[in-house]
Design a protein around this motif. Structure first.
Motif, PDB file in Angstrom:
ATOM      1  N   ALA A 192       0.812  -1.220   0.000  1.00 16.87           N
ATOM      2  CA  ALA A 192       0.000   0.000   0.000  1.00 16.87           C
ATOM      3  C   ALA A 192       0.846   1.271   0.000  1.00 16.87           C
ATOM      4  CB  ALA A 192      -0.917  -0.001   1.221  1.00 16.87           C
ATOM      5  N   SER A 193       2.172   1.127   0.046  1.00 15.02           N
ATOM      6  CA  SER A 193       3.058   2.287   0.139  1.00 15.02           C
ATOM      7  C   SER A 193       3.622   2.658  -1.227  1.00 15.02           C
ATOM      8  CB  SER A 193       4.221   1.978   1.091  1.00 15.02           C
ATOM      9  OG  SER A 193       5.213   1.201   0.433  1.00 15.02           O
ATOM     10  N   PRO A 194       4.150   3.867  -1.370  1.00 19.02           N
ATOM     11  CA  PRO A 194       4.816   4.245  -2.621  1.00 19.02           C
ATOM     12  C   PRO A 194       6.244   3.723  -2.721  1.00 19.02           C
ATOM     13  CG  PRO A 194       4.770   6.111  -1.122  1.00 19.02           C
ATOM     14  CD  PRO A 194       4.008   5.011  -0.446  1.00 19.02           C
ATOM     15  N   TYR A 195       6.692   2.940  -1.740  1.00 23.65           N
ATOM     16  CA  TYR A 195       8.085   2.482  -1.690  1.00 23.65           C
ATOM     17  C   TYR A 195       8.215   0.991  -1.977  1.00 23.65           C
ATOM     18  CZ  TYR A 195       7.667   6.730   1.051  1.00 23.65           C
ATOM     19  OH  TYR A 195       7.339   7.989   1.476  1.00 23.65           O
ATOM     20  N   ARG A 196       7.156   0.371  -2.461  1.00 25.18           N
ATOM     21  CA  ARG A 196       7.154  -1.087  -2.614  1.00 25.18           C
ATOM     22  C   ARG A 196       8.227  -1.591  -3.567  1.00 25.18           C
ATOM     23  NH1 ARG A 196       2.547   1.212  -4.308  1.00 25.18           N
ATOM     24  NH2 ARG A 196       2.059   1.236  -6.534  1.00 25.18           N
ATOM     25  N   SER A 197       8.646  -0.767  -4.541  1.00 21.16           N
ATOM     26  CA  SER A 197       9.670  -1.223  -5.486  1.00 21.16           C
ATOM     27  C   SER A 197      11.053  -1.277  -4.854  1.00 21.16           C
ATOM     28  CB  SER A 197       9.708  -0.307  -6.714  1.00 21.16           C
ATOM     29  OG  SER A 197      10.112   1.007  -6.344  1.00 21.16           O
TER      30      SER A 197
END
Length: 292
Positions: free
Chosen positions: A173-178
């Motif tokens: 759910a975060s923008p840092y998953r990559s």
């Protein structure tokens, strides 16, 4: 200590235990726990005012939830000790709210590292590579680190599936998953070599033997000049607080390390610039791997 002195002490401790329950009950009511008899509610709020003159009204929902999780855990640990003093040492938190609250609280580690790195260029350089987050739990440290340092890639290890399930959802759910990879893996079996600029170990949750094996694995996983950061629990200075902390950690399968002992562990593995950065509730012991 004679009988009357013991009885006085027990009455005092009983009031303290009831006080903790009062705060927990008030926090639950704030979250809509259900109806309560008006007279009981009035007396409960009077007790809260006596215990906490500032009250609870200034807390936002997230803060109240974190505090409720902390109270719940303390009461559950006390009840478990009373009911089952014979059970084997093990860490077994399953409640999602408690796990999430612990993850939220763990984010302070990243803020501490950022503050320390501002005065330590070598540590700051380590925060631009790959970060190994041992005992990632629900991913609190991993997410905070990814948000703080945009070039950092994080690998989070844990063996507790209830926490990892939440971590996967939090990361997704975060923008840092990559930039965050989660692995269900025991650190004592970790085999990556010279691949990380920074490694993190929450030592109090591990037995002495497991912690020492983990230190060996994390040392091998570091690149030259990389940093190993160990989190230690900073118990209260009083003898009672220290004894209770040691008991709590022992029942969860962990160990109450002394800072000097952990510094010696790092130096024995060739780390330089070893130092202890005291703080509450976590003290950091860290060192830099040699350039060779």
């Amino acid at each position: 200590m004679n009988l009357h002195a013991v009885e006085r002490k027990l009455r005092q401790m009983g009031d303290e235990a009831r006080g903790l329950a009062v705060i927990g009950a008030a926090l639950r009511l704030r979250q809509g726990a259900g109806e309560i008899h008006p007279e009981v509610k009035r007396r409960l709020l009077d007790a809260v005012a006596a215990l906490l003159p500032g009250g609870l009204d200034d807390l936002d929902r997230e803060q109240a939830s974190a505090l409720l999780a902390s109270v719940t855990q303390a009461l559950q640990e006390a009840r478990d000790l009373f009911d089952h003093p014979e059970r084997p040492p093990v860490w077994q938190v399953r409640d999602p709210a408690m796990l999430q609250a612990q993850g939220q609280a763990s984010r302070v580690v990243v803020r501490r590292l950022a503050s320390l790195a501002a005065e330590r260029p070598a540590l700051a350089a380590a925060l631009t590579g790959r970060f190994l987050d041992v005992g990632t739990g629900v991913g609190g440290i991993a997410l905070e680190a990814a948000a703080k340092w945009p070039s950092l890639h994080v690998v989070g290890l844990d063996i507790w599936e209830p926490a990892l399930e939440l971590a996967r959802a939090n990361v997704a759910a975060s923008p840092y998953r990559s930039r965050i990879e989660l692995r269900r893996q025991d650190v004592t079996h970790f085999g990556d070599v010279a691949d990380y600029s920074l490694t993190w170990l929450p030592a109090p949750f591990l037995s002495q033997d497991v912690a020492r094996t983990a230190l060996d694995r994390l040392t091998a996983a570091l690149k030259p000049k990389g940093y190993l950061v160990v989190g230690l629990y900073a118990p209260p200075a009083d003898p009672v607080g220290t004894a209770l902390a040691a008991l709590r950690l022992a029942r969860s399968g962990g160990h109450l390390w002394a800072c000097a002992a952990m510094e010696a562990e790092l130096r024995s593995r060739g780390f330089t610039a070893v130092e202890t950065c005291a703080g509450q509730p976590v003290t950091l012991v860290m060192g830099q791997r040699s350039a060779r």
